[in-house]
Write an enzyme that holds these catalytic residues in place. Structure first.
Site, mmCIF file in Angstrom:
data_model
loop_
_atom_site.group_PDB
_atom_site.id
_atom_site.type_symbol
_atom_site.label_atom_id
_atom_site.label_comp_id
_atom_site.label_asym_id
_atom_site.label_seq_id
_atom_site.Cartn_x
_atom_site.Cartn_y
_atom_site.Cartn_z
ATOM 1 N N HIS A 1 0.708 -0.910 0.030
ATOM 2 C CA HIS A 1 0.085 0.478 0.134
ATOM 3 C C HIS A 1 0.705 1.600 -0.469
ATOM 4 C CE1 HIS A 1 -3.998 -2.158 1.656
ATOM 5 N NE2 HIS A 1 -3.236 -2.593 0.177
ATOM 6 N N CYS B 1 5.894 20.251 -4.304
ATOM 7 C CA CYS B 1 7.151 19.410 -4.592
ATOM 8 C C CYS B 1 8.103 21.453 -5.504
ATOM 9 C CB CYS B 1 6.703 19.104 -6.721
ATOM 10 S SG CYS B 1 8.080 18.728 -7.518
ATOM 11 N N CYS C 1 9.050 22.472 -7.910
ATOM 12 C CA CYS C 1 8.139 22.733 -9.637
ATOM 13 C C CYS C 1 6.899 22.964 -9.433
ATOM 14 C CB CYS C 1 7.754 21.363 -10.841
ATOM 15 S SG CYS C 1 6.135 20.529 -10.066
#
Ligand code: ZN
Length: 254
Positions: free
Chosen positions: A124, A158, A160
């Protein structure tokens, strides 16, 4: 339904000794002694006042990352503080003694790795890393929490700029194919599948004991509470996982 017990620790130790390949399959019950509640246990859950299908769904992350992280941030902070317990460490001892090939786990809490298990298959995913779906960027749990606290909207981002997604499998997401395949292979080749702290009701792990048995292996279960396999396995013990595993190590002289 009362939880059945079959077989003793000595019998389990004998199965371990006789097996060329032992694989552990672990669920939430192995992390309960670390203070991580099993979310399906009434009254102790993290999901008490929310619908997990709604909050922990990939669509919720896409639609409203701020709301998603306001919920998940608390959960991550709680998990980040937890330490492995003696049941995790018992599996490390077995692995280092050459008695255990790998650990397949449903848990996302990274405690098997932190305890020192070398071969862990996390079906998971894990909170260890968060990922960006817009670029290959990823961050550790610690960095994710730092970014969450520093962001005005409480969204860990992130480099970005896109919101990070926890490296765990959310509802509505596919399970990681490589991990699934490896778990299946391990179950198929195991002489003994040692299931610990799992009710064996959640896919994909629910099918693994059948995979082991169909390939001629044995199954043992150390889980408080019933599982669908209780009547069909060599050993089923319902005691506390830490005591059961300690007794197993004693019986093996480890
Ligand atoms: Zn990115």
């Amino acid at each position: 339904m009362p939880s059945a017990t079959r077989g003793g620790i000595e019998q389990l130790a004998e199965l371990v000794r006789a097996a060329d390949s032992v694989v552990a399959l672990t669920g939430a019950g192995i992390s309960v002694p670390s203070g991580i509640p099993d979310f399906r246990s009434p009254g102790t859950g993290l999901w008490e006042n929310v619908d997990p299908m709604e909050v922990a769904h990939i669509d919720a992350w896409r639609r409203d990352p701020k709301r998603f992280w306001s919920f998940y941030g608390a959960r991550f902070t709680m998990l980040g503080d937890k330490e492995p317990n003696d049941a995790h460490r018992a599996l490390v001892t077995l692995e280092r003694a050459g008695r255990l090939d790998a650990v397949v786990t449903q848990n996302i809490d990274r405690l098997h790795r932190r305890a020192g298990s070398a071969d862990v298959v996390e079906v998971h995913g894990s909170v260890e890393r968060s990922v960006c779906l817009s670029c290959p960027g990823e961050q550790t749990l610690e960095a994710t929490l730092e970014r969450l606290h520093a962001d005005p909207d409480g969204i860990p981002r992130c480099d970005c700029g896109a919101p990070l997604k926890p490296g765990v499998v959310l509802f509505g997401e596919w399970l990681p194919e490589g991990a699934l395949e490896r778990a299946h292979q391990l179950a198929a080749s195991a002489d003994l599948l040692l299931c610990i702290g799992s009710s064996l009701e959640v896919q994909p792990v629910a099918q693994l004991p059948s995979v082991t048995r169909m390939n001629g292996g044995q199954v043992a279960i150390l889980t408080q509470g019933p599982t669908p396999y209780d009547r069909r396995v060599a050993v089923k013990r319902s005691g506390d996982v830490v005591s059961e595993l300690r007794a197993l190590l004693d019986a093996l002289g480890l």
